[in-house]
Design a protein around this motif. Structure first.
Motif, mmCIF file in Angstrom:
data_model
loop_
_atom_site.group_PDB
_atom_site.id
_atom_site.type_symbol
_atom_site.label_atom_id
_atom_site.label_comp_id
_atom_site.label_asym_id
_atom_site.label_seq_id
_atom_site.Cartn_x
_atom_site.Cartn_y
_atom_site.Cartn_z
ATOM 1 N N UNK A 1 0.757 -1.086 -0.132
ATOM 2 C CA UNK A 1 -0.080 0.008 -0.143
ATOM 3 C C UNK A 1 0.940 1.311 0.073
ATOM 4 N N UNK A 2 2.072 1.210 0.789
ATOM 5 C CA UNK A 2 2.707 2.189 0.599
ATOM 6 C C UNK A 2 3.401 2.693 -0.745
ATOM 7 N N UNK A 3 3.844 1.664 -1.323
ATOM 8 C CA UNK A 3 4.180 1.749 -2.669
ATOM 9 C C UNK A 3 3.260 2.794 -3.628
ATOM 10 N N UNK A 4 1.803 2.300 -3.387
ATOM 11 C CA UNK A 4 0.678 3.114 -3.996
ATOM 12 C C UNK A 4 0.458 4.468 -3.509
ATOM 13 N N UNK A 5 0.913 4.509 -2.214
ATOM 14 C CA UNK A 5 0.608 5.959 -1.602
ATOM 15 C C UNK A 5 1.628 6.389 -0.724
ATOM 16 N N UNK A 6 2.664 6.659 -1.335
ATOM 17 C CA UNK A 6 3.920 7.095 -0.445
ATOM 18 C C UNK A 6 3.708 8.327 0.720
ATOM 19 N N UNK A 7 2.742 8.934 0.560
ATOM 20 C CA UNK A 7 2.710 9.810 1.800
ATOM 21 C C UNK A 7 2.103 9.103 2.922
ATOM 22 N N UNK A 8 1.745 7.919 2.451
ATOM 23 C CA UNK A 8 1.139 7.174 4.130
ATOM 24 C C UNK A 8 2.452 6.442 4.609
ATOM 25 N N UNK A 9 2.831 6.707 5.563
ATOM 26 C CA UNK A 9 4.257 6.320 6.124
ATOM 27 C C UNK A 9 4.221 5.472 7.189
ATOM 28 N N UNK A 10 3.061 5.544 8.036
ATOM 29 C CA UNK A 10 2.927 5.107 9.484
ATOM 30 C C UNK A 10 2.270 3.704 9.355
ATOM 31 N N UNK A 11 2.824 2.692 9.697
ATOM 32 C CA UNK A 11 1.913 1.253 9.593
ATOM 33 C C UNK A 11 1.875 0.644 10.966
ATOM 34 N N UNK A 12 0.656 0.396 11.160
ATOM 35 C CA UNK A 12 0.270 -0.175 12.325
ATOM 36 C C UNK A 12 -0.594 -1.484 12.411
ATOM 37 N N UNK A 13 -0.542 -2.348 12.912
ATOM 38 C CA UNK A 13 -1.388 -3.680 13.345
ATOM 39 C C UNK A 13 -1.991 -3.743 14.610
ATOM 40 N N UNK A 14 -3.337 -4.059 14.607
ATOM 41 C CA UNK A 14 -4.009 -4.269 16.005
ATOM 42 C C UNK A 14 -4.438 -5.762 15.884
ATOM 43 N N UNK A 15 -4.811 -5.888 17.273
ATOM 44 C CA UNK A 15 -5.400 -7.310 17.309
ATOM 45 C C UNK A 15 -6.289 -7.531 18.520
ATOM 46 N N UNK A 16 -7.476 -7.657 18.467
ATOM 47 C CA UNK A 16 -8.432 -7.902 19.587
ATOM 48 C C UNK A 16 -8.972 -9.189 19.554
ATOM 49 N N UNK B 1 -15.155 -7.960 17.137
ATOM 50 C CA UNK B 1 -16.434 -8.220 16.645
ATOM 51 C C UNK B 1 -16.698 -9.785 16.249
ATOM 52 N N UNK B 2 -15.600 -10.356 15.932
ATOM 53 C CA UNK B 2 -15.866 -11.683 15.587
ATOM 54 C C UNK B 2 -14.879 -12.530 16.468
ATOM 55 N N UNK B 3 -15.125 -13.945 16.335
ATOM 56 C CA UNK B 3 -14.174 -14.886 17.334
ATOM 57 C C UNK B 3 -13.146 -15.419 16.792
ATOM 58 N N UNK B 4 -13.213 -15.401 15.299
ATOM 59 C CA UNK B 4 -12.052 -16.016 14.647
ATOM 60 C C UNK B 4 -10.672 -14.887 14.749
ATOM 61 N N UNK B 5 -9.454 -15.381 14.610
ATOM 62 C CA UNK B 5 -8.284 -14.531 14.995
ATOM 63 C C UNK B 5 -8.233 -13.736 13.540
ATOM 64 N N UNK B 6 -8.240 -12.382 13.624
ATOM 65 C CA UNK B 6 -8.010 -11.327 12.846
ATOM 66 C C UNK B 6 -7.202 -10.131 13.194
ATOM 67 N N UNK B 7 -6.427 -9.749 12.347
ATOM 68 C CA UNK B 7 -5.730 -8.483 12.591
ATOM 69 C C UNK B 7 -6.402 -7.248 11.588
ATOM 70 N N UNK B 8 -6.106 -6.101 12.366
ATOM 71 C CA UNK B 8 -6.373 -5.015 11.459
ATOM 72 C C UNK B 8 -5.088 -4.122 11.011
ATOM 73 N N UNK B 9 -4.656 -4.263 9.863
ATOM 74 C CA UNK B 9 -3.585 -3.525 9.225
ATOM 75 C C UNK B 9 -4.173 -2.288 8.686
ATOM 76 N N UNK B 10 -3.315 -1.213 9.276
ATOM 77 C CA UNK B 10 -3.604 0.401 8.739
ATOM 78 C C UNK B 10 -2.467 1.081 8.586
ATOM 79 N N UNK B 11 -2.691 2.050 7.658
ATOM 80 C CA UNK B 11 -1.476 2.775 6.994
ATOM 81 C C UNK B 11 -1.941 4.250 7.204
ATOM 82 N N UNK B 12 -1.214 4.991 7.772
ATOM 83 C CA UNK B 12 -1.738 6.601 8.098
ATOM 84 C C UNK B 12 -0.522 7.553 7.585
#
Length: 247
Positions: free
Chosen positions: A47-62, A70-81
């Motif tokens: 995603x950074x290659x397509x949007x080089x101004x978005x430089x701050x990557x974050x991964x969250x997991x609840x 919101x769901x039982x199965x393991x799932x991450x949220x990948x976020x770029x800001x």
């Protein structure tokens, strides 16, 4: 082992789900965890290659309902800001900027050193886990390294399996700030060189599944964190988990 999927309820412009193909919330091993986070990192880099101004990557997991999942199965949220990390993760970067400005020292290096002196760290090759003296909630562990590599994810696995298998605390919240993808001092008031920032993960447990009482009250919402866990006891459990599961 892992797949990506669009999120129907995005809260950032650049965001994606990373899911394990297995549905069970707790039955995952080290290989699956490494695959899930590695896929998340790869998606963020693409995603950074397509949007080089978005430089701050974050991964969250609840994980599981007490965490807010919101769901039982393991799932991450990948976020770029753009511009900065979201929320409290950015507070740490700004604290590092202020600390270096005022003292001429690296905040993260000194953070590790203080906990080292108190016996509150566990190392696994190039990564370190810290039972922090300033936890946000119960059993907070901070995992740090220069980069998100195999050592880092193995240590993170040992922390999470210690919660689940050793402490019988099945629900947790996790946020990982990966190092920014590029330097841009011209647009950043709190500019900190990428080489001065580690990848760091903050993870807390969210109580027992059988608890009917919330672990969040007016104290956490409006004043300060009310934490009832002992970092010295916690680090012993993490150390044993590392010896048992990844050494």
């Amino acid at each position: 082992m892992s797949i990506t999927a669009a999120n129907a309820f995005r809260y950032e412009e650049v965001q994606q789900l990373i899911l394990l193909k297995t549905h069970h919330a707790l039955n995952w091993d080290m290989v699956q965890l490494i695959d899930m986070f590695t896929l998340g990192q790869r998606w963020l880099k693409d995603q950074y290659k397509n949007k080089p101004s978005y430089r701050y990557p974050v991964i969250t997991w609840d994980l599981l309902p007490p965490s807010g999942a919101s769901q039982y199965h393991p799932h991450l949220q990948a976020i770029l800001t753009p511009h900065h990390y979201p929320g409290n993760l950015e507070n740490w970067r700004r604290a590092a900027f202020d600390y270096h400005r005022d003292h001429g020292r690296n905040f993260f290096t000194d953070f590790i050193s203080v906990h080292d002196m108190l016996g509150l760290t566990v190392r696994h090759r190039s990564a370190v886990a810290i039972a922090t003296l300033t936890p946000k909630k119960e059993n907070e562990v901070v995992v740090m390294a220069k980069e998100m590599n195999k050592d880092y994810l193995q240590l993170l696995y040992a922390v999470l399996r210690s919660y689940i298998d050793d402490m019988q605390l099945y629900s947790f919240c996790l946020s990982m700030a990966l190092t920014p993808f590029a330097d841009d001092p011209s647009t950043d008031r709190y500019y900190t060189p990428v080489k001065a920032l580690p990848v760091f993960t903050r993870v807390v447990t969210r109580g027992k599944l059988s608890d009917t009482r919330s672990d969040i009250s007016s104290l956490e919402l409006f004043t300060f964190s009310n934490v009832n866990s002992d970092p010295f006891s916690l680090i012993q459990k993490i150390q044993q988990s590392v010896l048992t599961r990844v050494s």
